[in-house]
Design an enzyme around this catalytic site. Structure first.
Site, PDB file in Angstrom:
ATOM      1  CG  ASP A 140     -42.211  54.976 -54.883  1.00 39.48           C
ATOM      2  OD1 ASP A 140     -41.230  54.480 -55.479  1.00 39.48           O
ATOM      3  OD2 ASP A 140     -43.049  54.287 -54.265  1.00 39.48           O
ATOM      4  CB  CYS A 188     -38.536  49.959 -54.908  1.00 41.05           C
ATOM      5  SG  CYS A 188     -38.260  48.663 -53.660  1.00 41.05           S
ATOM      6  NE  ARG A 242     -32.380  52.723 -74.265  1.00 36.77           N
ATOM      7  CZ  ARG A 242     -33.117  53.760 -73.910  1.00 36.77           C
ATOM      8  NH1 ARG A 242     -32.538  54.841 -73.406  1.00 36.77           N
ATOM      9  NH2 ARG A 242     -34.425  53.735 -74.051  1.00 36.77           N
TER      10      ARG A 242
END
Length: 244
Positions: free
Chosen positions: A97, A45, A40
């Site tokens: 994205d 990116c 968690r």
């Protein structure tokens, strides 16, 4: 794909905590699952879109990577450092994205010139410039704001590895020396940069406050869903005191 994209964005925050703690950022699938799903934590990116691409490919989607220049910070010409995905659905390409942070998409967007979508109060659009460069834009009270621009050139896992190395270790990387945690959302985007916690809404209204060292870990958990262990908590509190 839309439901998967929205679920990922809602569940996994954008963050660079391993970078500021001096840890490596592996991109292999086993490591990504352990960090982003089992522990968690969040990621930036390369981590998020690599994991999302693997999930989409597993259920049969055709996915290709892309590399983008971030335009959200002004008129400078930065290097290509952002990773995103182009997904083909029934012959049409979509921009997916899940790793752009608080300004990012909640759902995929059609990858065609003039596309415009509304998502949770936010409006996004795609514009195609010369030489086929695609630009993702966000509509703000003052007009359209470019978020990033990318070419149709395909990027592969090895390319993401190179970009990841730059972002996690180069002295000019914005991820070094400062804590970053972000989360987009319907009606409001949230950001933590160094010790400043901010909320931005589609109408342009915003609020921010400076966090103390004692508030940092609690804010990461309550506002971003990031669960820290004792070592991570101590390391971030130390960096906060040092001004990172």
């Amino acid at each position: 794909m839309t439901a998967l994209h929205r679920a990922h964005v809602a569940a996994v925050p954008f963050e660079n905590l391993d970078v500021v703690l001096g840890r490596p950022v592996p991109l292999d699938l086993k490591s990504l699952q352990a960090k982003l799903v089992e522990r968690r934590r969040g990621g930036y990116c390369y981590e998020q879109n690599s994991l999302f691409a693997a999930a989409l490919e597993r259920i049969g989607f055709q996915v290709a990577g892309r590399g983008a220049r971030n335009r959200s910070r002004g008129a400078t010409l930065p290097p290509v450092t952002h990773a995103l995905l182009a997904v083909t659905v029934e012959g049409e390409q979509w921009l997916a994205d899940v790793g752009f942070g608080w300004q990012g998409l909640l759902e995929p967007v059609p990858l065609r010139d003039g596309a415009r979508v509304e998502q949770g109060g936010w409006t996004f659009g795609v514009h195609v410039e010369d030489e086929g460069v695609h630009v993702l834009r966000s509509l703000r009270p003052g007009g359209w704001k470019d978020l990033y621009a990318f070419s149709p050139q395909a990027y592969h896992p090895g390319d993401f590895t190179v970009l990841n190395h730059y972002s996690s270790s180069h002295p000019q990387s914005r991820f070094l020396g400062q804590v970053v945690a972000q989360r987009p959302g319907a009606g409001a985007g949230r950001s933590l940069l160094r010790a400043t916690f901010s909320i931005l809404r589609p109408d342009g209204s915003a609020e921010e406050r400076i966090l103390t060292a004692d508030e940092l870990a609690a804010t990461l958990e309550t506002e971003f869903g990031i669960e820290l262990d004792a070592e991570e908590r101590a390391g971030l509190e130390r960096l906060h005191e040092e001004g990172a």
